[in-house]
Design a protein around this motif. Structure first.
Motif, short mmCIF file in Angstrom:
data_model
loop_
_atom_site.label_atom_id
_atom_site.label_comp_id
_atom_site.label_asym_id
_atom_site.label_seq_id
_atom_site.Cartn_x
_atom_site.Cartn_y
_atom_site.Cartn_z
N VAL A 40 29.00 54.43 31.18
CA VAL A 40 30.01 53.42 30.90
C VAL A 40 29.50 52.03 31.26
CG1 VAL A 40 32.39 52.68 31.43
CG2 VAL A 40 31.81 55.12 31.45
N LEU A 41 29.89 51.05 30.45
CA LEU A 41 29.61 49.64 30.75
C LEU A 41 30.92 48.90 30.90
CD1 LEU A 41 27.83 47.07 30.94
CD2 LEU A 41 27.91 46.98 28.43
N ASP A 42 31.04 48.12 31.98
CA ASP A 42 32.18 47.24 32.21
C ASP A 42 31.68 45.80 32.15
OD1 ASP A 42 34.57 46.04 32.98
OD2 ASP A 42 34.43 46.68 35.08
N VAL A 43 32.10 45.06 31.13
CA VAL A 43 31.66 43.67 30.94
C VAL A 43 32.71 42.72 31.51
CG1 VAL A 43 31.04 41.91 29.24
CG2 VAL A 43 30.39 44.30 28.84
N GLY A 44 32.28 41.81 32.37
CA GLY A 44 33.22 40.91 33.05
C GLY A 44 33.95 41.67 34.12
N ALA A 45 33.21 42.29 35.03
CA ALA A 45 33.76 43.29 35.95
C ALA A 45 34.67 42.72 37.03
CB ALA A 45 32.62 44.08 36.60
N GLY A 46 34.59 41.42 37.32
CA GLY A 46 35.50 40.82 38.30
C GLY A 46 35.39 41.44 39.68
N THR A 47 36.47 42.06 40.15
CA THR A 47 36.46 42.72 41.47
C THR A 47 35.82 44.11 41.40
OG1 THR A 47 38.61 43.74 41.06
CG2 THR A 47 38.60 41.60 42.17
N GLY A 48 35.64 44.62 40.19
CA GLY A 48 35.11 45.97 40.01
C GLY A 48 36.17 47.05 39.92
N SER A 49 37.45 46.67 39.77
CA SER A 49 38.50 47.69 39.77
C SER A 49 38.34 48.68 38.62
CB SER A 49 39.89 47.04 39.74
OG SER A 49 40.10 46.32 38.55
N GLU A 67 28.70 41.19 35.82
CA GLU A 67 29.54 40.11 36.34
C GLU A 67 28.64 38.90 36.55
OE1 GLU A 67 32.16 37.55 37.57
OE2 GLU A 67 32.80 39.50 36.79
N ARG A 68 29.13 37.71 36.17
CA ARG A 68 28.28 36.52 36.26
C ARG A 68 28.49 35.70 37.53
NH1 ARG A 68 30.73 31.74 32.71
NH2 ARG A 68 32.92 32.30 32.78
N ASP A 70 28.89 35.03 41.63
CA ASP A 70 28.48 35.61 42.91
C ASP A 70 29.64 36.21 43.68
OD1 ASP A 70 25.77 35.00 42.63
OD2 ASP A 70 25.98 33.01 43.51
N LYS A 71 30.78 35.51 43.69
CA LYS A 71 31.91 36.04 44.47
C LYS A 71 32.41 37.36 43.88
CE LYS A 71 35.27 32.86 42.35
NZ LYS A 71 36.28 31.83 42.63
N GLY A 72 32.32 37.52 42.57
CA GLY A 72 32.65 38.80 41.94
C GLY A 72 31.65 39.88 42.31
N ILE A 73 30.37 39.55 42.28
CA ILE A 73 29.32 40.50 42.65
C ILE A 73 29.54 40.99 44.08
CG2 ILE A 73 26.84 40.76 43.11
CD1 ILE A 73 27.34 40.64 40.15
N ASP A 74 29.84 40.06 44.98
CA ASP A 74 30.08 40.42 46.38
C ASP A 74 31.26 41.38 46.51
OD1 ASP A 74 27.97 38.77 47.10
OD2 ASP A 74 29.26 37.11 47.74
N LEU A 75 32.36 41.09 45.78
CA LEU A 75 33.54 41.95 45.84
C LEU A 75 33.27 43.33 45.25
CD1 LEU A 75 36.35 39.40 44.93
CD2 LEU A 75 36.09 40.62 47.10
N ILE A 76 32.52 43.37 44.15
CA ILE A 76 32.18 44.67 43.56
C ILE A 76 31.40 45.51 44.57
CG2 ILE A 76 30.86 45.85 41.76
CD1 ILE A 76 31.46 43.34 39.97
N ASN A 77 30.42 44.91 45.20
CA ASN A 77 29.62 45.64 46.19
C ASN A 77 30.48 46.10 47.37
OD1 ASN A 77 27.05 45.65 44.93
ND2 ASN A 77 26.79 43.50 45.46
N GLU A 78 31.40 45.25 47.83
CA GLU A 78 32.30 45.65 48.92
C GLU A 78 33.19 46.82 48.49
OE1 GLU A 78 34.41 42.55 51.14
OE2 GLU A 78 33.03 41.09 50.24
N ASN A 79 33.72 46.74 47.25
CA ASN A 79 34.58 47.83 46.78
C ASN A 79 33.80 49.12 46.55
OD1 ASN A 79 37.32 46.88 46.73
ND2 ASN A 79 36.68 45.40 45.18
N MET A 80 32.54 49.01 46.13
CA MET A 80 31.71 50.21 46.00
C MET A 80 31.57 50.91 47.34
SD MET A 80 28.65 48.97 43.43
CE MET A 80 27.67 50.43 43.67
N ILE A 91 25.08 44.38 37.64
CA ILE A 91 24.15 43.47 36.98
C ILE A 91 24.73 42.06 37.03
CG2 ILE A 91 22.97 42.92 34.81
CD1 ILE A 91 23.41 45.95 34.06
N LYS A 92 24.02 41.14 37.69
CA LYS A 92 24.47 39.75 37.74
C LYS A 92 23.96 39.04 36.50
CE LYS A 92 24.73 35.55 40.47
NZ LYS A 92 24.77 34.70 39.31
N SER A 93 24.87 38.77 35.57
CA SER A 93 24.48 38.14 34.31
C SER A 93 25.73 37.71 33.55
CB SER A 93 23.69 39.14 33.46
OG SER A 93 23.20 38.52 32.30
#
Length: 195
Positions: A40-49, A67-68, A70-80, A91-93
């Motif tokens: 699966v690919l999630d484009v514009g993942a935001g918080t990663g929900s 997710e493009r 940094d604050k979204g990338i950080d939240l996704i990693n925290e939620n993971m 993927i930061k892009s």
């Protein structure tokens, strides 16, 4: 153990990044038809929900979250970490960059395009397996129009609808309805060229 969609919103670490609400996530995940081994690919993942829900539903598969910010990338990693998800790559892009090296996909979920919908759709069309699912959420009418325009002439069958959700809120001995922003959901199935 099977994952049932609809993790409560308050369970996610959110900060001030927009997040797809629980009721909408349930609809999106149902439309994506994710199996236990889906890619699966999630484009514009935001918080990663969405990504987290997909990863939990596909324990033998893999989820890519683009997710493009940094604050979204950080939240996704925290939620993971919070949800103990290890079958996910962040993927930061700004899509469609970051989609070039992905494997064939069973589902693509687009929650944000940052004006790059044509390129994202080109890549989604290339990457989706025949029978693969595309699900796009749009909070603005412009995005809703853009995805419908992009699907015309492409090898997809598609349908769409608009959801309006109101949640109960206690007010003393009574209950009031608090509306969430309406959202457009377009779901499509990749078909063979010329079908």
């Amino acid at each position: 153990m099977r994952h049932f969609f609809g993790i409560p919103d308050e369970e996610f670490i959110r900060g001030d990044v927009p997040m797809t609400k629980c009721e909408i996530r349930k609809a999106v995940m149902n439309e994506a038809r994710i199996e236990e081994d889906s890619i699966v690919l999630d484009v514009g993942a935001g918080t990663g929900s969405i990504s987290i829900e997909a990863a939990l539903a596909a324990p033998k598969g893999h989820v890519y979250a683009i997710e493009r910010f940094d604050k979204g990338i950080d939240l996704i990693n925290e939620n993971m970490k919070k949800f103990n998800v290890n079958n996910m790559t962040v993927i930061k892009s700004k899509a469609p960059e970051g989609m070039e090296e992905l494997p064939d996909l069973d589902a693509v979920i687009i929650g944000g395009s940052a004006g790059g919908m044509t390129g994202i759709m080109d890549e989604a069309q290339r990457l989706l397996k025949i029978g693969g699912r595309l699900v796009v959420t749009a909070v603005t009418m412009e995005t809703g129009y853009t995805i419908l325009k992009e699907l015309k002439g492409r090898p997809f069958t598609y349908e769409g609808y608009q959801m309006s959700i109101s949640r109960y809120r206690k007010a003393g001995p009574y209950h009031l309805l608090d509306p969430l922003s309406p959202i457009f959901i377009v779901s499509a199935t990749r078909i063979a060229e010329g079908e």
